[in-house]
Design a protein around this motif. Structure first.
Motif, PDB file in Angstrom:
ATOM      1  N   LYS A  56       0.858  -1.197   0.000  1.00 10.80           N
ATOM      2  CA  LYS A  56       0.000   0.000   0.000  1.00 10.80           C
ATOM      3  C   LYS A  56       0.880   1.228   0.000  1.00 10.80           C
ATOM      4  CE  LYS A  56      -4.088   2.133   1.639  1.00 10.80           C
ATOM      5  NZ  LYS A  56      -4.555   2.796   0.452  1.00 10.80           N
ATOM      6  N   GLU A  57       0.516   2.196  -0.831  1.00  4.62           N
ATOM      7  CA  GLU A  57       1.169   3.503  -0.831  1.00  4.62           C
ATOM      8  C   GLU A  57       0.154   4.533  -0.388  1.00  4.62           C
ATOM      9  OE1 GLU A  57       4.382   4.573  -3.392  1.00  4.62           O
ATOM     10  OE2 GLU A  57       3.651   3.076  -4.813  1.00  4.62           O
ATOM     11  N   GLN A  83      -3.698   3.763   9.818  1.00  2.00           N
ATOM     12  CA  GLN A  83      -3.586   5.046   9.128  1.00  2.00           C
ATOM     13  C   GLN A  83      -3.814   6.149  10.150  1.00  2.00           C
ATOM     14  OE1 GLN A  83      -5.978   5.590   5.541  1.00  2.00           O
ATOM     15  NE2 GLN A  83      -6.382   7.691   6.208  1.00  2.00           N
ATOM     16  N   ARG A  91      -6.985  -6.746   5.042  1.00  2.00           N
ATOM     17  CA  ARG A  91      -7.233  -7.406   3.759  1.00  2.00           C
ATOM     18  C   ARG A  91      -6.881  -8.877   3.907  1.00  2.00           C
ATOM     19  NH1 ARG A  91      -4.567  -4.438  -1.190  1.00  2.00           N
ATOM     20  NH2 ARG A  91      -6.116  -5.672  -2.303  1.00  2.00           N
ATOM     21  N   THR A 103     -10.331  -4.196   0.819  1.00  2.00           N
ATOM     22  CA  THR A 103      -9.983  -3.594   2.107  1.00  2.00           C
ATOM     23  C   THR A 103     -11.222  -3.487   2.980  1.00  2.00           C
ATOM     24  OG1 THR A 103      -8.193  -2.326   1.098  1.00  2.00           O
ATOM     25  CG2 THR A 103      -9.052  -1.521   3.205  1.00  2.00           C
TER      26      THR A 103
END
Length: 171
Positions: A56-57, A83, A91, A103
């Motif tokens: 993930k970016e 986050q 996931r 997600t």
């Protein structure tokens, strides 16, 4: 500066039933707000690792952190990450981490801790989740009131008794 990141931190490791090792970690750029979630795979017991996979970016200004894996005896793999020290995501992979499904946000499960302790920022803890002998899934948490950066803090966990469909706060 290797591979576009200034540092790598918050490692985690999981062993699949096949014996493959998966390691997750954050790649951090010079700006503390840009963090990518990365993974590498070893098929020879950790003697060598394949190329890194970007899990993930960040999209925009979000701060991604603390990737963690939970390898199940069934071969299923759960990937968790946080986050902005205030949101939790998951996931699933049914092919050993080669691909992951949609997600799912689990942030609401943390709200039950607020009745017991005034949580203002939190994260899953580095390392890995576990599947107990009875099939219960457990992921560790770090909870903070955020009065002095990361302190005062305590530790807790989320657990699931139905394969990760529903998650509950430890008491």
């Amino acid at each position: 500066g290797a591979l576009g990141f200034v540092s790598y931190r918050v490692p985690g490791i999981a062993v699949l039933p096949s014996g493959e090792l998966l390691v997750t970690y954050e790649g951090r750029s010079g700006e503390s707000s840009r963090r990518a979630l990365l993974m590498r795979r070893s098929e020879d017991g950790g003697r060598s690792f394949g190329p890194r996979t970007v899990l993930k970016e960040p999209e925009g200004e979000e701060l991604l952190h603390n990737p963690m894996l939970l390898a199940r005896s069934s071969g299923e793999l759960l990937l968790f990450w946080c986050q902005d020290y205030s949101r939790l995501f998951c996931r699933r992979s049914r092919d050993g981490g080669l691909t992951f499904g949609p997600t799912r946000e689990l942030t609401g499960e943390i709200d039950a801790f607020r009745d017991k302790w005034p949580v203002t920022l939190w994260s899953i803890s580095p390392g890995h989740g576990v599947e107990m002998a009875d099939g219960t899934l457990v992921i560790p948490l770090w909870l903070s009131r955020g009065e002095n950066a990361h302190l005062p803090a305590c530790f807790a966990c989320l657990y699931s008794t139905d394969g990760g469909e529903a998650w509950h706060c430890s008491s």
